[in-house]
Write an enzyme that holds these catalytic residues in place. Structure first.
Site, mmCIF file in Angstrom:
data_model
loop_
_atom_site.group_PDB
_atom_site.id
_atom_site.type_symbol
_atom_site.label_atom_id
_atom_site.label_comp_id
_atom_site.label_asym_id
_atom_site.label_seq_id
_atom_site.Cartn_x
_atom_site.Cartn_y
_atom_site.Cartn_z
ATOM 1 N N THR A 43 0.847 -1.193 0.000
ATOM 2 C CA THR A 43 0.000 0.000 0.000
ATOM 3 C C THR A 43 0.881 1.241 0.000
ATOM 4 O O THR A 43 1.779 1.382 0.829
ATOM 5 C CB THR A 43 -0.919 0.015 1.237
ATOM 6 O OG1 THR A 43 -1.771 -1.129 1.195
ATOM 7 C CG2 THR A 43 -1.771 1.274 1.264
ATOM 8 N N PHE A 79 4.231 -1.486 3.242
ATOM 9 C CA PHE A 79 3.896 -0.078 3.066
ATOM 10 C C PHE A 79 4.983 0.572 2.212
ATOM 11 O O PHE A 79 6.157 0.575 2.571
ATOM 12 C CB PHE A 79 3.730 0.608 4.419
ATOM 13 C CG PHE A 79 2.534 0.089 5.161
ATOM 14 C CD1 PHE A 79 1.264 0.560 4.865
ATOM 15 C CD2 PHE A 79 2.666 -0.923 6.098
ATOM 16 C CE1 PHE A 79 0.146 0.052 5.512
ATOM 17 C CE2 PHE A 79 1.553 -1.439 6.753
ATOM 18 C CZ PHE A 79 0.290 -0.951 6.457
ATOM 19 N N LYS A 80 4.538 1.093 1.074
ATOM 20 C CA LYS A 80 5.452 1.581 0.036
ATOM 21 C C LYS A 80 5.835 3.033 0.310
ATOM 22 O O LYS A 80 4.984 3.924 0.313
ATOM 23 C CB LYS A 80 4.776 1.444 -1.330
ATOM 24 C CG LYS A 80 5.680 1.632 -2.521
ATOM 25 C CD LYS A 80 4.898 1.323 -3.791
ATOM 26 C CE LYS A 80 5.765 1.386 -5.028
ATOM 27 N NZ LYS A 80 4.974 1.093 -6.254
ATOM 28 N N ILE A 81 7.136 3.253 0.508
ATOM 29 C CA ILE A 81 7.653 4.540 0.959
ATOM 30 C C ILE A 81 8.759 5.005 0.015
ATOM 31 O O ILE A 81 9.639 4.214 -0.340
ATOM 32 C CB ILE A 81 8.214 4.407 2.392
ATOM 33 C CG1 ILE A 81 7.109 3.970 3.366
ATOM 34 C CG2 ILE A 81 8.859 5.705 2.855
ATOM 35 C CD1 ILE A 81 7.632 3.555 4.728
#
Length: 285
Positions: A43, A79-81
């Site tokens: 996400t 979690f895409k950062i």
């Protein structure tokens, strides 16, 4: 439906309400994907927080809470950062909590090494974008060195990062994205994850190769090869990163491509919010 969420509707501040809607929409989609795929769902964290470590962490906690409400466990989530220094630092802190992170927009070995040292679960390198930059620019030491060796700079970065992760025992998995053709695929056989167009994957069906061919189904990346890979003393000693040291180690290719990627993601987020704004309030709310 995200726009019908009662908690979001109660918010009087329009920016907070739109952010709430966006979070709900992301989690709704992620929850549906989690029902369809056996692995993890990634996400995206709002790219406008790319230079705000604590903002990224708060956003991830908010998303994680929403996922918990619909029964998706943390072990199914990434979690895409963005791989700014602040993003990498956020990943380090989140991973220390047991929250899995996916660092994207990696275009230099400095970013990749810092991400691995931070313990990011997944590190994503865009092979084709680095190649595209190299076709029209010069002056990046890392890119120029790869070209001088006769190597594709995107493939070279994937290879070097894979070897670094495995030689020094980091837990990260490596993802190669923007893979443009089957030659790219053959060059990185052994990498953990690949994102490639369907037409490229389909072209593999027609590929009859032998181990002696330049491009073939022979594993190029392996822990055994990584153990034999030689890193410079300077590269081995790069273990304590701060914002200044990372910025100075990133070449012009990484700086430009990171900024371009962030701009694209920010524009996408704004378009989604504009759409939500146009259809708010929804019927029967």
């Amino acid at each position: 439906m995200a726009l019908a969420d009662s908690e979001c509707c109660k918010l009087e501040n329009s920016e907070l309400r739109l952010s709430c809607f966006s979070n709900k929409a992301l989690v709704n989609v992620g929850g549906d994907l989690a029902k369809l795929v056996p692995g993890r769902v990634s996400t995206e964290v709002d790219a406008r927080l790319a230079y705000d470590t604590h903002g990224i962490i708060r956003k991830v906690h908010d998303l994680l809470k929403l996922y918990n409400e619909i029964g998706v466990p943390p072990e199914r989530l990434l979690f895409k950062i963005p791989s700014t220094w602040q993003g990498i630092e956020a990943a380090r802190l989140l991973e220390s909590e047991g929250i899995q992170t996916h660092l994207t927009f990696v275009y230099s070995f400095a970013q990749a090494a810092a991400a691995a040292q931070a313990g990011a679960s997944v590190i994503q390198i865009f092979v084709g974008r680095i190649r595209d930059w190299a076709r029209n620019h010069s002056g990046d030491p890392e890119v120029d060195a790869a070209l001088k060796r006769g190597e594709d700079p995107g493939i070279a970065l994937v290879t070097k990062t894979y070897n670094y992760i495995h030689k020094y025992g980091h837990k990260s998995k490596l993802m190669a994205a923007a893979v443009r053709n089957k030659q790219d695929l053959f060059s990185i056989v052994g990498v953990d994850y690949i994102i490639a167009p369907l037409k490229v994957l389909q072209s593999l069906k027609e590929s009859a190769t032998t181990p002696g061919d330049k491009y073939s189904f022979v594993r190029r990346l392996s822990p055994e090869n990584a153990a034999r890979y030689s890193f410079s003393k300077e590269e081995v000693c790069l273990t304590k990163w701060d914002q200044l040291s990372l910025a100075s180690a990133m070449g012009p290719a990484a700086v430009e491509l990171l900024a371009r990627g962030l701009d694209g993601y920010v524009n996408q987020a704004r378009r989604v919010e504009e759409l939500f704004g146009k259809i708010w309030p929804p019927p029967n709310v």
